[in-house]
Design a protein around this motif. Structure first.
Motif, PDB file in Angstrom:
ATOM      1  N   GLY A  83       0.799  -1.232   0.000  1.00  0.00           N
ATOM      2  CA  GLY A  83       0.000   0.000   0.000  1.00  0.00           C
ATOM      3  C   GLY A  83       0.824   1.272   0.000  1.00  0.00           C
ATOM      4  N   ILE A  84       1.944   1.266  -0.705  1.00  0.00           N
ATOM      5  CA  ILE A  84       2.808   2.448  -0.780  1.00  0.00           C
ATOM      6  C   ILE A  84       2.571   3.121  -2.125  1.00  0.00           C
ATOM      7  N   ARG A  85       2.006   4.318  -2.088  1.00  0.00           N
ATOM      8  CA  ARG A  85       1.689   5.027  -3.333  1.00  0.00           C
ATOM      9  C   ARG A  85       2.449   6.338  -3.473  1.00  0.00           C
ATOM     10  N   THR A  86       2.658   7.030  -2.378  1.00  0.00           N
ATOM     11  CA  THR A  86       3.270   8.349  -2.434  1.00  0.00           C
ATOM     12  C   THR A  86       4.611   8.369  -1.702  1.00  0.00           C
ATOM     13  N   VAL A  87       5.333   9.471  -1.888  1.00  0.00           N
ATOM     14  CA  VAL A  87       6.597   9.647  -1.172  1.00  0.00           C
ATOM     15  C   VAL A  87       6.348   9.690   0.327  1.00  0.00           C
ATOM     16  N   ASN A  88       5.229  10.308   0.721  1.00  0.00           N
ATOM     17  CA  ASN A  88       4.895  10.358   2.148  1.00  0.00           C
ATOM     18  C   ASN A  88       4.660   8.955   2.702  1.00  0.00           C
ATOM     19  N   ASP A  89       3.978   8.102   1.922  1.00  0.00           N
ATOM     20  CA  ASP A  89       3.782   6.708   2.341  1.00  0.00           C
ATOM     21  C   ASP A  89       5.128   6.019   2.553  1.00  0.00           C
ATOM     22  N   LEU A  90       6.045   6.242   1.621  1.00  0.00           N
ATOM     23  CA  LEU A  90       7.370   5.624   1.711  1.00  0.00           C
ATOM     24  C   LEU A  90       8.114   6.102   2.943  1.00  0.00           C
ATOM     25  N   ASN A  91       8.081   7.410   3.183  1.00  0.00           N
ATOM     26  CA  ASN A  91       8.781   7.953   4.345  1.00  0.00           C
ATOM     27  C   ASN A  91       8.179   7.458   5.659  1.00  0.00           C
ATOM     28  N   GLU A  92       6.843   7.385   5.711  1.00  0.00           N
ATOM     29  CA  GLU A  92       6.193   6.874   6.923  1.00  0.00           C
ATOM     30  C   GLU A  92       6.556   5.417   7.162  1.00  0.00           C
ATOM     31  N   ARG A  93       6.573   4.612   6.088  1.00  0.00           N
ATOM     32  CA  ARG A  93       6.913   3.196   6.236  1.00  0.00           C
ATOM     33  C   ARG A  93       8.368   3.033   6.674  1.00  0.00           C
ATOM     34  N   LEU A  94       9.241   3.873   6.146  1.00  0.00           N
ATOM     35  CA  LEU A  94      10.642   3.831   6.569  1.00  0.00           C
ATOM     36  C   LEU A  94      10.772   4.186   8.051  1.00  0.00           C
ATOM     37  N   SER A  95      10.067   5.223   8.477  1.00  0.00           N
ATOM     38  CA  SER A  95      10.132   5.628   9.882  1.00  0.00           C
ATOM     39  C   SER A  95       9.612   4.520  10.783  1.00  0.00           C
ATOM     40  N   GLU A  96       8.490   3.903  10.399  1.00  0.00           N
ATOM     41  CA  GLU A  96       7.938   2.794  11.185  1.00  0.00           C
ATOM     42  C   GLU A  96       8.925   1.634  11.258  1.00  0.00           C
ATOM     43  N   VAL A 217      14.991   7.063  -6.604  1.00  0.00           N
ATOM     44  CA  VAL A 217      14.428   8.384  -6.945  1.00  0.00           C
ATOM     45  C   VAL A 217      15.054   9.500  -6.106  1.00  0.00           C
ATOM     46  N   ARG A 218      16.172   9.212  -5.459  1.00  0.00           N
ATOM     47  CA  ARG A 218      16.708  10.163  -4.480  1.00  0.00           C
ATOM     48  C   ARG A 218      17.099  11.491  -5.109  1.00  0.00           C
ATOM     49  N   ASP A 219      17.622  11.473  -6.358  1.00  0.00           N
ATOM     50  CA  ASP A 219      18.082  12.719  -6.950  1.00  0.00           C
ATOM     51  C   ASP A 219      16.938  13.602  -7.400  1.00  0.00           C
ATOM     52  N   LEU A 220      15.729  13.043  -7.476  1.00  0.00           N
ATOM     53  CA  LEU A 220      14.567  13.859  -7.818  1.00  0.00           C
ATOM     54  C   LEU A 220      14.001  14.559  -6.597  1.00  0.00           C
ATOM     55  N   LEU A 221      14.161  13.940  -5.436  1.00  0.00           N
ATOM     56  CA  LEU A 221      13.655  14.528  -4.190  1.00  0.00           C
ATOM     57  C   LEU A 221      14.742  14.459  -3.127  1.00  0.00           C
ATOM     58  N   PRO A 222      15.812  15.202  -3.272  1.00  0.00           N
ATOM     59  CA  PRO A 222      16.909  15.077  -2.308  1.00  0.00           C
ATOM     60  C   PRO A 222      16.560  15.543  -0.919  1.00  0.00           C
ATOM     61  N   GLU A 223      15.558  16.440  -0.805  1.00  0.00           N
ATOM     62  CA  GLU A 223      15.242  16.975   0.512  1.00  0.00           C
ATOM     63  C   GLU A 223      14.233  16.139   1.273  1.00  0.00           C
ATOM     64  N   LEU A 224      13.601  15.177   0.637  1.00  0.00           N
ATOM     65  CA  LEU A 224      12.585  14.368   1.309  1.00  0.00           C
ATOM     66  C   LEU A 224      13.204  13.050   1.761  1.00  0.00           C
ATOM     67  N   SER A 225      13.820  13.052   2.920  1.00  0.00           N
ATOM     68  CA  SER A 225      14.468  11.863   3.469  1.00  0.00           C
ATOM     69  C   SER A 225      14.013  11.663   4.906  1.00  0.00           C
ATOM     70  N   PRO A 226      13.519  10.462   5.262  1.00  0.00           N
ATOM     71  CA  PRO A 226      13.050  10.232   6.634  1.00  0.00           C
ATOM     72  C   PRO A 226      14.169  10.246   7.657  1.00  0.00           C
ATOM     73  N   GLU A 227      15.425  10.159   7.202  1.00  0.00           N
ATOM     74  CA  GLU A 227      16.534  10.158   8.144  1.00  0.00           C
ATOM     75  C   GLU A 227      16.963  11.573   8.519  1.00  0.00           C
ATOM     76  N   GLU A 228      16.453  12.586   7.771  1.00  0.00           N
ATOM     77  CA  GLU A 228      16.803  13.957   8.120  1.00  0.00           C
ATOM     78  C   GLU A 228      16.149  14.338   9.438  1.00  0.00           C
ATOM     79  N   LYS A 229      16.832  15.084  10.238  1.00  0.00           N
ATOM     80  CA  LYS A 229      16.300  15.461  11.539  1.00  0.00           C
ATOM     81  C   LYS A 229      15.221  16.533  11.414  1.00  0.00           C
ATOM     82  N   HIS A 230      15.327  17.356  10.418  1.00  0.00           N
ATOM     83  CA  HIS A 230      14.358  18.430  10.236  1.00  0.00           C
ATOM     84  C   HIS A 230      13.871  18.410   8.789  1.00  0.00           C
TER      85      HIS A 230
END
Length: 266
Positions: A83-96, A217-230
């Protein structure tokens, strides 16, 4: 000057409240970021990688395209199954997933510490049993000089007894200690650790897939990383970023072709 109060139940007042509610909902909707769909990013990335291979040989281009398609098939199947469709879904799943790994590792360390404590309890009981006679004799001596002399002669045994006694007083609440119960607890903890290890291996396999998707897809969204603190706000929209990347790659490919033509003409 006396102003007539507005009746809150009047049609004018109700219409005003409705308009305010609509404006508030509109503002909240505009404030929410537009979802970024991973399928779009993956497709854009495939296009970019195809352009990067524009000057390769036909054989190399085919092999590169086949590798990308194979990886993307695994990505899409995993995304659909989870059920991963968006970048937000991916980041949430990574955080979990990171949180689960941290929790399991804490449980493993706690079980390992308890096993070590049980081992130390067994050793302390053994030390007490082996040195109790010397300690009892020492406690029965009344004269100070004789007591000091006895302690000097049996310092190792007395130190072992006192160290074991202090350890048991700190770590054992029940006076009745069963070696069989300690052995059963140790076996259970070892089984728990084995179960945790198996669960952790499965979670880490999922983590690898999630990280592979993000890496693709990291080079397309370099700022959207769940490991970033902010979280950092995007300076440009995703589509603007994709278009900029396409233009850069197209210009580079065109320059490379032009350079090849000039060399041939010479």
């Amino acid at each position: 000057l006396v102003l007539n109060p507005v009746d809150p139940d009047s049609p004018e007042a109700k219409a005003g409240k409705t308009a305010q509610a609509k404006e508030k909902a509109k503002a909240e909707a505009q404030a929410e970021p537009e979802p970024i769909y991973l399928r779009e990013l993956i497709k854009a990335k495939l296009d970019i990688r195809a352009k990067e291979r524009a000057l390769w040989s036909h054989h190399a281009q085919t092999n590169g395209a086949l590798r990308d398609c194979s990886n993307v098939m695994f990505f899409l199947e995993y995304m659909d199954n989870h059920g991963i469709r968006t970048v937000n879904d991916l980041n949430e799943r990574l955080s979990e997933t990171y949180e689960k790994i941290t929790s399991i590792r804490r449980s493993v360390k706690a079980a390992q510490r308890r096993i070590q404590t049980i081992s130390n309890i067994r050793k302390a009981l053994k030390d007490l049993r082996e040195t109790r006679a010397v300690h009892d004799k020492y406690m029965q001596i009344g004269w100070k000089t004789r007591k000091e002399k006895f302690r000097a002669e049996h310092a190792d045994d007395l130190n072992r007894y006192e160290s074991a006694s202090r350890f048991l007083h700190k770590n054992v609440t029940d006076d009745k200690i069963s070696f069989a119960a300690l052995a059963r607890e140790t076996r259970k903890l070892e089984k728990d650790i084995a179960s945790y290890t198996e669960e952790l291996a499965d979670i880490q396999r999922n983590l690898k897939m999630l990280k592979d998707i993000r890496y693709f897809v990291r080079d397309l969204l370099p700022e959207l990383s769940p490991e970033e603190k902010h979280k950092v706000k995007e300076k440009r929209s995703v589509r603007e970023q994709l278009e900029a990347n396409r233009q850069i790659l197209s210009a580079e490919a065109w320059n490379n072709r032009s350079g090849i033509r000039k060399e041939k003409s010479r």
